[in-house]
Design a protein around this motif. Structure first.
Motif, PDB file in Angstrom:
ATOM      1  N   ARG A 541      39.719  24.328  37.265  1.00  0.00           N
ATOM      2  CA  ARG A 541      41.103  24.361  36.807  1.00  0.00           C
ATOM      3  C   ARG A 541      41.955  23.612  37.828  1.00  0.00           C
ATOM      4  O   ARG A 541      41.968  23.964  39.016  1.00  0.00           O
ATOM      5  N   PHE A 566      50.684  27.232  37.012  1.00  0.00           N
ATOM      6  CA  PHE A 566      49.563  28.185  36.950  1.00  0.00           C
ATOM      7  C   PHE A 566      49.786  29.223  35.845  1.00  0.00           C
ATOM      8  O   PHE A 566      48.878  29.545  35.076  1.00  0.00           O
ATOM      9  N   GLN A 584      50.728  37.241  32.039  1.00  0.00           N
ATOM     10  CA  GLN A 584      49.942  36.745  33.178  1.00  0.00           C
ATOM     11  C   GLN A 584      49.921  37.766  34.319  1.00  0.00           C
ATOM     12  O   GLN A 584      48.906  37.939  34.996  1.00  0.00           O
ATOM     13  N   THR A 588      47.597  42.732  37.100  1.00  0.00           N
ATOM     14  CA  THR A 588      47.395  42.197  38.453  1.00  0.00           C
ATOM     15  C   THR A 588      48.498  42.654  39.390  1.00  0.00           C
ATOM     16  O   THR A 588      48.245  43.099  40.512  1.00  0.00           O
ATOM     17  N   LEU A 631      46.290  34.749  42.762  1.00  0.00           N
ATOM     18  CA  LEU A 631      45.390  33.605  42.957  1.00  0.00           C
ATOM     19  C   LEU A 631      43.986  34.074  43.338  1.00  0.00           C
ATOM     20  O   LEU A 631      42.988  33.452  42.939  1.00  0.00           O
ATOM     21  N   LYS A 633      42.503  36.745  42.301  1.00  0.00           N
ATOM     22  CA  LYS A 633      41.856  37.165  41.066  1.00  0.00           C
ATOM     23  C   LYS A 633      41.448  35.949  40.226  1.00  0.00           C
ATOM     24  O   LYS A 633      40.373  35.936  39.610  1.00  0.00           O
ATOM     25  N   ALA A 634      42.274  34.909  40.229  1.00  0.00           N
ATOM     26  CA  ALA A 634      42.002  33.735  39.390  1.00  0.00           C
ATOM     27  C   ALA A 634      40.778  32.975  39.869  1.00  0.00           C
ATOM     28  O   ALA A 634      39.961  32.517  39.056  1.00  0.00           O
ATOM     29  N   GLU A 637      37.229  33.897  38.705  1.00  0.00           N
ATOM     30  CA  GLU A 637      36.818  33.508  37.358  1.00  0.00           C
ATOM     31  C   GLU A 637      36.540  32.010  37.258  1.00  0.00           C
ATOM     32  O   GLU A 637      35.532  31.585  36.707  1.00  0.00           O
ATOM     33  N   LEU A 640      39.637  26.826  41.464  1.00  0.00           N
ATOM     34  CA  LEU A 640      41.021  26.364  41.346  1.00  0.00           C
ATOM     35  C   LEU A 640      41.277  25.248  42.349  1.00  0.00           C
ATOM     36  O   LEU A 640      40.884  25.340  43.512  1.00  0.00           O
TER      37      LEU A 640
END
Length: 1597
Positions: A541, A566, A584, A588, A631, A633-634, A637, A640
Motif C-alpha cells: 500500500r 491513509f 477507520q 483502533t 499505523l 495495526k495497518a 495486514e 505500507l
C-alpha cells in the motif's frame, strides 16, 4: 547604446564621469541638503519628447514567434532613435532629467528674466528635432513619430529616499503643463503650455490657439530682421553656466575634478548592481542584457487638497516602505514618476544579479503588502493601484554616450502601465505572472477583459487577493507518472537501495527510510514513480505525496495530508468525511478520543470530557500516539510505504513525527531531497538514524542521455550535431534533455525519415540528409519486430543549432544560477559564453577589457572551485605551438603594444600566479553558457563574435607537426586575388552603432592572405641533399630505410615526427568555432571559406558525416540551386576555385555515402571549373587518352617565376589530382568494360597532373594509388611497375608529415602486394610496420585498411590468435566513429573466423547477421560489390553448415548477382573464392529436395565461374591454388570418380595446408610486432590450444 558616428566613449573614464553620465546636471551641480525631503525651486523651461508608435511597434513584436529577436530589434531602434535626440538637446544646452521607454524630459534652468530668450532657444531646438527626427520609418511598417510639449515657469525639485538610495523628483504646476502639452499634441506637432506662451516672445512664433488658457500649437518661427539666431544662441549661452566649454565633449559634468563627497552623493542615485559594475570598470556596452523580469508598477493618487510639502513627505514614506519590501523579495525600486494626480513607483524583480527562483510569487506578495500599507497609512491617498507583469525585456543603457540611463524596454512594460489605467484600485497581474507564481488558484480572481490602447492581445488579467487559508488537504500525487514505453536509465543502483530497504523491513520488522538526494532535473520524481509502480505491483500500500515550498510554513501539514490519504478522506465529499473517518478509527482508537482529530481533519466529533481536560501539548502527544497506534495495526495486514517528493519542504513537526514512526513501526519511507536547501534540526536528526539511508543521484552518462533523447524523439538515431547540442546543454541532466527535445519538436526544426524504407541513390545534393544519417551507426539498436516503424531524424538545412534559443523554463533556471555569482564572475561567464563551450584563456582575456592575467586567473579559479568551469584534460588542449600563438603579424604587434601599456598598471606590479598546466576550460554547469549568451544584445554579441573570429583566424591552419598550411592545399593563395583586394575586410559588413567594441575592432579581420606567416611544407635542405644521394632503387633498400627509421624512434629523438598530430583539436577548437562566429555576425563569405576548410579537415580525419554537415551549411549559404545553370547566382560571392573545391569535397562525401552517380557528376563539375574536362562518351575517352599520352606528356608547363602564382597553380593541380583520383575510384567500383575505360583514363590523367606537382609525397601517393588500381584491373605489369616507381621516388618522404603519410601508404601497398602474391609472412611484417606509422599519424581510414590486409595475411597463415588481436584493434578503431563500410569489412572478417577459425571468436554470429540485415540496403554497402560478395557468400556457407537451405539460397542468390560486378582486388578475389566454395558445397551437400530452391542450371555453372576467376584475378595468385583444388573437386564430383569430398563441411580447411606459400622461415620477432597492437585477452569458443602449434608447422611446411 546607439550613437552612430557621434561622440565616442574614452577608453577609461573615471568613476565620477561614468556616474555623471547617468544623472542630470541638476543633481551633479546640486548643493548638498539635509536628510529630510526639501523643496528647492527655480525658474526653467521644460521640453518633453514623446515617441508615438513605439507602443504599437512593441505590440507587433509581442505577437511574433521570435520574441527575443524582435526585442533586440526594438531596443536597437529606440536606442538609436533616442540617442540622436538626446545629443541634439545637449547641443542646445538642455539638461536631460530622465529618459524613459517612450521619451525624455529636458530642463533649462535660468533666471526669470531670461525665460523668454530660453523659450526661443528651446523652440528652435524643438523645431529642428521635428525636422530631423520627426518621423522614423521602420521595416515593420510602423513609423515612429514625435510629440513635443514645452512649458516654462517655476520648477520644484525634491530628493526622496534615505542614506542608501535616493531619487530626484521634479514637481510643480509646470510639470503638469508639459505633460498636458504632450497629450494635446498630435504626431509631428509642438505644443506650448499656456504659461509658456505667455512668457515667450510671441511675435517670433507662428502659432495656433488650441484651447483658451490651456495650450497653443507652434507652427514655425518668424525670421525678423535683424534677428540672427546664432547671435541669440551665443547670448543664451551666457545664461547656461554648465554648458560645455570644449567642442570635444557635450557636458561639463563629465570633466569635473575628482571630488569624493560628490561621488558619494551621486552613488546614492544609482542602483546597487549597476554601481558594482561601474566600480569594476565594466564597459557600458557590457551592462545591457535581455532577460525575463517581473515588473511592479505602484500608482498613488492623492487628494487635490494636499499641500506640496505634505505630498513630498507622503511620497517619502511610501518610497521607503516600497523599497524595503521590494528588496526583501529580490527586487529594486527603479524610478519614481510624477504625474498630474500623484506619482508612480516602478519596481523590477530579476535585474542582473537579483534573479530569484520564485520572483513572481515574491512580486505578488510584496505588491499586496504595499497595497495594504498605502491604504492604511497614507492619509491623503485617494486611490492605490498596482499592476504586475512578467516577460522578456531589454534592461540596459539607453541614450547617448554623454547622457544615458539604465531602463527597461519591452511589451510588458507598456502592458503594466496600461493595466494601471484599466484596473484601478486593485492588485492586478497578467496571466504569465499568475501561472509562474505557482500560488494557489483561490488567491486570484479573473478580471473582465478591457480594451487597452495599442495593446491588441493583453491576455487574461487576474486580481491578486492575497494569501487565503482554505480548509483542504493536499493532493495524493507525484510529480511524474511512470512511462510504460520508456525504461529507467542508469538507476539500477538507486532501485537496488529501495529493494534492500524493502527486504530489511519485511524480514527484520524494522522501519526503513531511503532518501534520494539529487539536483533538480536528475530524475528523482521519475524514480519515485518507478518505485510506486514496483511496490504496488508487489501488493504494497503506497501513500504518495508531493510537497511545495508553501507547505513548509504549515505545522504538521505533511502528516496531516499523509494520514488523510491513509484514511481515504482526502477525496471524499466533505459531508461524508466524518463518517469515513469514524469507520477507520472504530476498533483502533477509543471513541472518546475521536474528537482529537477535529482540527486535524476538519471534522466535528463531539468533545468528550476526557479530551476537554487536556491542555494543548497533551492533546498533541495523544494525537501522535493514536496515529502510531493506527499505523501499527495497518502494517500487520499490508506493508505500507510513504512516498514523499521534495521532502526538503517538509515542516519540522512532521520530521519529528516521522523520526518517531521510523523507530517504532516497520514502515518504508522513500523521499527525495534537493541538496541546495538547508534542513531543519529534526530533519538532520532523521538523516542520522541508522535506519535511514541517503542515496545520492548522479547525472546520466552521455550514452544514456543520448538514448533518452532518441526515446523522446521517437527515433533510433540522432545526427552528430544534435548529439553535441544535447550533450553540451544537458551535461547529464535528464529533465533538460526532455525539455530540449520537446522544444525541438515544437519549433519544427527536425525532419524524420523512415529507416526501413529502402535506400536509393539520390541525384540531388540538397536531399541527402536522410542518406547521410542512414550511412552512420544508430544510437539504439532497432527492435526485432518487423511491424514496428523505425525512424531517424535530421536537422533542417536552414537551422543553426548554435543559435536556437533555450526554452523559457530552462533559461530561467540557468539565469538564476548565473545571478548567484558575483558581478565579475558573471561578466567572465558571459564573455566565455560567446566563445563557446570550450575556450582558451588568451581569447577570453581579449574580450575582458582592462583585465590583467592575474585578475583573470583569480576569477577563473573561483569559478572552477564552485564547478561552474573546469580545466580541460591535457589531451584535449591545443598544442602550445603554433596554435595558441597567433601567427598574424598585425595581431602580434598589437599584443606587444598592449603588453607595454599594461606594464605600468597596478596589476602588473603584483606577482602573477603561475599558469595551470592547461589553459583550456569548459563549462561545467548545464545551460549556463547558452543562457549567458542569450543575455547579450545582438549588437554587442556580434562585436564580441567578431573579436573571437579575429583571434581564431590566425590559428585556422594545420597543426605544427603537419607544418601548418591550409587543409585545402594552398587555399588562401587561390582566393587571395578576389578576397583580399584593396585590403578591405569583408568581415565587417554591419553598421557601426557607436559601440566601443565595434569601434575598436571593425576593419581588423581579413580572410587569410598569402602574407600570413604559415610554412607550407618547409624542408631541411641540408638533410634532403644528404639523403637524395641515396635514392631507393630497389624494394630492399626502401625497406632497409624504413627499418632504420623505425629503430631510431625514441622519446628523445623521434624520427617519425617531433610532435603528434593536433589537427583534430584544430578542427574542434578553431575551425568549428570560427565558422560559428562568422555565421552569427552574418559574414557569409568568410564563413563559406572556413566551412570548406572544416569539411576538408573532417575528411582528412575520416569523419564523413561532419564533412557533410559543414558542406550542408555551406550549401545553405549559397542559396537554393537554379534549374538552369546559366541563371545560377549565389547569395555569397565566391571565386571559381572555391566553387570547384566545393564540388570536389561534396563528391568525396557522396562517394563515402555510396551516392555514386552524384559523386561522378560533382567530380566532373569540379574538373570543368578547374579547366580540366573529363569526357562523357567512349569516343571522348579514346581522344582524351591519345592527348594525355602524346601531347600532355610532352608539354608540361614550367612553373611561373612568381611564387604566389606558382602556389595558386599548385592549388588548382592538387584539386585536379583529387578529382581525378575520385573518378578513378568511382569507375573502378564496377568491373564493366565501360567503367574500365573511364577508370583507366582517370588514372592516366591523375598521373600526368601529379607530375606537374612539386611535392614528392604527392607523386608517391599517386603512384601507390595507380599500382593498386592496376592490381584491381588485373594488369600485373603496370601494377608492379607503378609500385617500383613509387619506391624510387620515396627518398624525400621522411622530411614532412605528408611524406610520412605517403610512406605509410607505400608500406600498406607493399603489404597488400605481398599478400596477393602469397608472401604471407613478409606481408605480416610489412603490415605491422605500416600500422606503427599510421597509428602515429592518426589516420584512421588508412589504419583500418592496413589492419584489414594484416588480418587477411594472418588468416591465410592460420595464425588465428593474431587474427583476434587484429580484429580487436580494428574494433577499437571503428567504435570511435560511424564508418558503416569499415564495420562491414570487420564483420566479414569475423564471419571468416567463425567459419574457419577452429574455435576462435571475435564477434558472435548473431551480431554479424544483425548488422548485415540492418545495413545491407544502404547505399554505402550496395556500392561495394567486392565486400558484399564475400559477406553474402560467408553467410550462405554458415547456413549451409546448419542445413538451412532456404536461408542459404537467399544469400547465395545475392552473391551470384554480385559476381559480375567485382574486380581482381583482394576483397573481390576473396569474395569470389567464397562464392566458389558455396557452389562446391551446394553441389555436394544440398539434398535433392532443397535443390529445387535454386534456379535451373545453377548446378552446372561452376566451371564457367572457375574460368572467369582465372581470367579476371590474374593479380591475386594467393588464391589460385585454392581455386584449382576446388575446380578439381568439382571435376571429380561430376565424373563421379571419387566420393571423398561428400562429407566436407569446411572445404577451406582440407586443402588450406596445400596452398602455395613461399618457402621461407617464419619471421623472427613476430611477438614484438604483435605487442604493438596493445590488446590482450582472447575469446575462444573451443579449446584448440593443443593443435595450434602442429597446424602452424604443417602450414609452414
Amino acid at each position: 547604446m546607439a550613437t552612430g558616428e557621434r561622440e565616442a566613449v574614452p577608453p577609461q573614464w573615471p568613476v565620477e564621469a561614468r556616474l555623471a553620465a547617468l544623472l542630470p546636471d541638476l543633481l551633479v551641480f546640486r548643493k548638498p541638503g539635509g536628510s529630510e525631503p526639501e523643496l528647492a525651486t527655480a525658474q526653467g523651461v521644460l521640453l518633453g519628447v514623446h515617441v508615438t508608435g513605439f507602443t504599437a511597434l512593441m505590440d507587433r513584436f509581442s505577437l511574433s514567434c521570435k520574441l527575443e529577436h524582435d526585442m533586440d530589434k526594438l531596443a536597437h531602434i529606440f536606442s538609436y532613435y533616442i540617442s540622436d535626440i538626446v545629443e541634439h538637446v545637449l547641443c542646445f544646452g538642455g539638461d536631460i532629467l530622465n529618459i524613459t521607454g517612450n521619451g525624455l524630459l529636458a530642463l533649462w534652468t535660468v533666471e526669470q528674466n531670461q525665460l523668454s530668450d530660453i523659450i526661443t532657444l528651446v523652440a528652435k531646438c524643438s523645431l529642428e528635432i521635428q525636422e530631423k527626427f520627426g518621423i522614423y520609418h521602420t521595416r515593420e511598417g510602423q513609423d515612429l513619430q514625435l510629440k513635443i510639449g514645452l512649458s516654462a515657469g517655476r520648477i520644484s525639485q525634491v530628493i526622496i529616499g534615505d542614506e542608501q538610495r535616493q531619487y530626484l523628483l521634479v514637481i510643480g504646476r509646470d510639470i503638469d503643463g508639459v505633460q498636458l502639452a504632450q497629450r494635446l499634441a498630435q504626431a509631428n506637432e509642438i505644443v506650448l503650455s499656456w504659461n509658456c506662451w505667455k512668457l515667450c516672445e510671441q511675435y517670433m512664433f507662428e502659432v495656433e490657439i488650441m484651447r483658451e488658457d490651456e495650450a497653443v500649437k507652434l507652427r514655425d518661427m518668424r525670421i525678423i530682421d535683424p534677428f540672427d539666431f546664432d547671435e541669440h544662441f551665443d547670448k543664451c549661452l551666457d545664461y547656461l553656466p554648465h554648458y560645455r566649454t570644449s567642442a570635444d565633449i557635450l557636458r561639463t559634468a563629465l570633466v569635473l575634478d575628482p571630488d569624493s563627497a560628490l561621488e558619494q552623493t551621486l552613488r546614492k542615485h544609482i542602483m546597487k548592481n549597476l554601481l558594482k559594475k561601474i566600480d569594476e570598470g565594466q564597459p557600458m556596452e557590457y551592462i545591457s542584457e535581455f532577460r525575463t523580469v517581473t515588473m511592479v508598477l505602484v500608482s498613488l493618487e492623492f487628494h487635490k487638497t494636499a499641500w506640496m510639502l505634505h505630498l513630498c513627505h507622503l511620497i517619502q514614506e511610501a518610497a521607503l516602505y516600497i523599497s524595503t519590501v521590494i528588496e526583501k523579495g529580490g527586487g529594486q525600486l527603479s524610478r519614481i514618476f510624477m504625474f498630474e494626480k500623484g506619482c508612480m513607483f516602478l519596481c523590477v524583480f530579476g535585474l542582473p544579479g537579483d534573479k530569484k527562483p520564485d520572483e513572481c510569487a515574491h512580486a505578488l506578495e510584496s505588491s499586496f503588502s504595499i497595497f495594504s500599507f498605502c491604504w492604511e497609512n497614507l492619509a491623503e491617498t485617494k486611490l492605490v493601484s498596482i499592476s504586475v507583469t512578467n516577460g522578456p525585456v531589454f534592461c540596459g543603457m539607453v541614450g547617448a554616450v554623454a547622457r544615458h540611463e539604465y531602463t527597461v524596454i519591452g511589451p510588458k512594460v507598456s502592458l503594466v502601465a496600461r493595466m494601471i489605467t484599466a484596473y484601478p484600485g486593485l492588485v492586478s497581474c497578467d496571466e504569465v505572472t499568475y501561472l509562474r507564481s505557482m500560488l494557489p488558484a483561490y488567491n486570484f480572481k479573473k478580471l473582465p477583459e478591457k480594451m487597452m490602447k495599442n495593446i491588441s492581445n493583453p491576455g487574461k488579467i487576474y486580481e491578486y487577493l492575497g494569501h487565503r487559508r482554505r480548509i483542504m488537504f493536499g493532493k495524493r500525487h507525484l510529480a511524474r507518472e511512470r512511462d510504460k514505453n520508456q525504461s529507467l536509465l542508469d538507476r539500477e543502483k538507486e532501485v537496488e537501495a529501495f529493494r534492500t530497504a524493502q527486504q530489511g523491513c519485511l524480514h527484520q520488522r524494522k522501519g526503513q527510510a531511503v532518501l534520494y538526494e539529487g539536483r533538480r532535473g536528475y530524475g528523482k520524481s521519475q524514480l519515485l514513480a518507478e518505485i510506486n509502480f514496483l511496490a504496488q505491483k508487489e501488493g504494497h500500500r503506497v501513500l504518495p505525496l508531493k510537497l511545495k515550498e508553501a507547505d513548509s510554513k504549515h505545522c504538521f501539514y505533511t502528516i496531516q495530508t499523509l494520514m488523510a490519504i491513509f484514511f481515504e478522506i482526502d477525496t471524499c465529499p466533505a459531508y461524508y468525511r466524518q463518517e469515513y473517518l469514524y469507520k477507520q478509527l472504530h476498533g483502533t482508537v477509543e471513541e472518546p478520543l475521536h474528537c482529537l482529530f477535529n482540527d486535524l481533519f476538519f471534522v466535528k466529533f463531539p468533545l468528550s470530557f476526557r479530551v476537554s481536560h487536556m491542555d494543548n501539548p497533551a492533546r498533541h502527544r495523544k494525537i501522535k500516539a493514536c496515529l502510531l497506534q493506527v499505523l501499527q495495526k495497518a502494517v500487520r495486514e499490508t506493508p505500507l510505504i510513504f512516498l514523499i517528493d521534495e521532502a526538503q519542504y517538509m515542516d519540522a513537526a512532521s520530521w519529528e513525527f516521522l523520526g518517531t514512526l521510523l523507530s517504532s513501526v516497520p514502515i518504508i519511507m522513500v523521499m527525495t531531497l534537493t541538496p541546495a536547501f538547508t534542513l531543519c534540526g529534526w530533519a538532520r536528526h532523521f538523516l542520522q538514524s541508522p535506519q535511514a539511508t541517503l542515496v545520492p543521484i548522479s547525472k546520466l552518462a552521455a550514452t544514456s542521455l543520448l538514448r533518452m533523447a532518441c526515446w523522446e524523439l521517437g527515433v533510433v538515431s540522432i545526427p552528430q550535431e544534435l548529439q553535441t547540442y544535447l550533450l553540451c546543454r544537458c551535461l547529464g541532466n535528464p529533465l533538460y534533455c526532455e525539455v530540449l527535445c520537446q522544444d525541438l519538436l515544437s519549433k519544427n526544426i527536425l525532419l524524420f525519415h523512415d529507416l526501413q524504407k529502402e535506400e536509393k541513390e539520390n541525384s540531388k545534393w540538397e536531399t541527402l540528409s536522410a542518406n547521410a544519417m542512414k550511412s552512420t551507426m544508430y544510437s539504439i539498436c532497432p527492435a526485432s519486430s518487423e511491424d514496428q516503424e523505425l525512424y531517424v531524424c535530421t536537422v533542417k538545412d536552414d537551422v543553426n543549432l548554435d543559435t536556437v534559443l533555450l526554452p523559457p523554463l530552462l533559461k530561467e533556471i540557468a539565469v538564476n544560477q548565473l545571478d548567484q555569482l558575483s558581478s565579475e564572475e558573471q561578466l567572465l561567464v558571459k564573455c566565455a559564453a560567446v566563445i563557446g563551450h570550450s575556450f582558451h584563456i588568451d581569447l577570453l582575456q581579449r574580450l575582458l577589457p582592462g583585465w590583467g592575467k592575474s585578475k583573470l586567473l583569480q576569477v577563473l579559479r573561483a569559478l572552477v572551485d564552485i564547478h561552474v568551469l573546469h580545466w580541460c584534460n591535457q589531451s584535449q588542449e591545443l598544442s602550445a605551438e603554433p596554435l595558441l600563438v597567433p601567427s598574424s603579424v598585425e595581431i602580434t604587434e598589437q599584443t606587444k603594444e598592449k603588453r607595454k601599456s599594461d606594464a605600468g598598471s597596478p596589476l602588473r606590479l603584483q606577482e602573477e600566479p603561475p599558469l595551470p598546466q592547461t589553459e583550456l576550460l569548459e563549462f561545467g554547469v548545464p545551460l549556463l553558457r547558452e543562457a549567458a549568451w542569450e543575455l547579450w544584445p545582438k549588437t554587442q554579441q556580434a562585436a564580441l563574435h567578431l573579436e573571437c573570429a579575429c583571434f581564431l583566424r590566425a590559428l585556422a591552419c594545420r597543426c605544427g607537426s603537419c607544418r601548418g598550411g591550409d587543409f585545402i592545399p594552398f587555399h588562401r593563395f587561390a582566393i587571395c586575388s578576389t578576397k583580399s583586394s584593396g585590403g578591405i575586410s569583408r568581415f565587417c559588413s554591419y553598421k557601426d552603432t557607436g559601440s566601443i567594441i565595434t569601434q575598436v575592432i571593425t576593419g581588423k579581420l581579413l580572410l587569410p592572405s598569402p602574407q600570413d606567416s604559415f610554412q607550407f611544407q618547409t624542408k631541411s635542405p641540408r638533410s634532403q641533399e644528404a639523403f637524395t644521394r641515396e635514392h631507393c632503387r630497389t624494394e630492399e633498400e626502401f625497406l632497409d630505410q624504413v627499418n632504420r627509421k623505425l629503430s631510431q624512434t625514441s622519446p628523445e629523438k623521434d624520427s617519425l615526427t617531433t610532435k603528434p598530430c593536433r589537427c583534430r583539436e584544430v578542427l574542434n577548437l578553431v575551425l568549428s568555432p570560427l565558422t560559428r562566429h562568422c555565421l552569427v555576425i552574418g559574414e557569409n563569405t568568410c564563413a563559406f571559406y572556413y566551412l570548406l576548410e572544416a569539411a576538408a579537415a573532417s575528411l582528412d580525419l575520416s569523419n564523413n558525416y561532419m564533412a557533410f554537415f559543414y558542406l550542408r551549411k555551406a550549401s545553405s549559404l549559397l542559396g537554393p540551386p537554379s534549374a538552369f545553370s546559366f541563371f545560377k547566382k549565389h547569395k555569397v560571392k565566391i571565386c571559381q576555385f572555391e566553387e570547384a573545391t566545393f564540388c570536389s569535397l561534396r563528391s568525396e562525401v557522396c562517394f563515402n555515402m555510396g551516392q555514386i552517380t552524384l559523386a561522378k557528376k560533382l567530380a566532373r563539375q569540379a574538373l570543368r571549373l578547374l579547366r580540366r574536362s573529363f569526357p562523357w562518351t567512349w569516343f571522348g575517352v579514346i581522344f582524351q587518352t591519345f592527348l594525355e599520352k602524346c601531347w600532355r606528356s610532352c608539354s608540361l608547363s614550367q612553373p611561373p617565376n612568381n611564387p604566389s602564382e606558382n602556389k595558386k597553380k599548385l592549388a588548382v593541380l592538387q584539386q585536379q589530382v583529387h578529382c581525378l583520383s575520385l573518378l578513378r575510384q568511382l569507375y573502378n567500383l564496377e568491373a564493366t568494360a565501360f567503367n574500365r575505360r573511364f577508370a583507366c583514363l582517370a588514372a592516366l590523367m591523375q598521373k600526368n597532373s601529379a607530375k606537374e606537382l612539386a611535392s614528392e609525397a604527392q607523386v608517391v601517393s599517386t603512384y601507390v594509388a595507380l599500382s593498386q588500381f592496376a592490381q584491381n584491373m588485373g594488369d600485373r605489369e603496370k601494377w608492379l611497375h607503378s609500385e617500383q616507381v613509387a619506391i624510387q621516388k620515396s627518398s624525400l618522404c621522411w622530411f614532412s608529415r605528408e611524406g610520412l603519410l605517403a610512406t605509410a601508404q607505400l608500406m600498406q601497398a607493399l603489404a597488400y602486394t605481398k599478400l596477393c602474391l602469397g608472401h604471407l609472412d613478409f606481408s605480416i611484417k610489412l603490415g605491422f610496420q605500416a600500422h606503427e606509422i599510421c597509428r602515429h599519424l592518426k589516420k584512421p581510414a588508412l589504419e583500418n585498411l592496413v589492419l584489414s590486409v594484416l588480418f587477411r595475411s594472418a588468416f591465410l597463415k592460420k595464425k588465428f590468435d593474431l587474427c583476434v588481436h587484429v580484429l580487436k584493434s580494428q574494433w577499437a578503431l571503428l567504435s570511435q566513429g560511424h564508418d558503416v563500410l569499415g564495420l562491414a569489412c570487420f564483420y566479414a572478417a569475423c564471419l571468416d573466423l567463425l567459419l574457419y577459425g577452429e574455435g576462435w571468436l571475435c564477434r558472435p554470429f548473431g551480431e554479424c547477421l544483425h548488422f548485415i540485415e540492418q545495413y545491407e540496403h544502404s547505399c554505402v554497402l550496395t556500392s561495394q560489390s567486392n565486400v558484399m560478395l564475400g559477406v553474402h557468400s560467408s553467410l550462405a556457407m554458415w547456413f549451409a553448415q546448419d542445413s538451412q537451405w532456404n536461408l542459404f539460397e537467399r544469400h547465395f542468390s545475392k552473391a551470384r548477382r554480385l559476381v559480375k560486378k567485382t574486380n581482381a582486388s583482394l576483397f573481390g578475389s576473396h569474395g569470389f573464392v567464397r562464392f566458389l566454395e558455396c557452389h562446391v558445397l551446394m553441389l555436394q551437400k544440398m539434398p535433392e529436395g532443397a535443390s529445387k530452391l535454386t534456379p535451373p542450371g545453377t548446378r552446372h555453372q561452376p566451371l564457367q565461374y572457375f574460368k572467369e576467376f582465372f581470367s579476371r584475378c590474374v593479380t591475386c595468385p594467393v588464391y589460385h591454388q585454392r581455386v584449382s583444388e576446388l575446380k578439381a573437386s568439382v571435376m571429380r564430383y561430376r565424373k563421379r570418380e571419387s566420393t571423398s569430398l561428400t562429407n566436407i563441411t569446411r572445404p577451406f580447411d582440407t586443402c588450406l595446408t596445400r596452398i602455395w606459400i613461399e618457402e621461407e622461415e617464419l619471421l623472427e620477432g613476430n611477438s614484438s610486432f604483435e605487442g604493438n597492437m596493445g590488446i590482450q585477452g582472447l575469446v575462444r569458443v573451443a579449446d584448440v590450444k593443443e593443435k595450434k602449434d602442429e597446424e602452424i608447422q604443417e602450414c609452414v611446411c
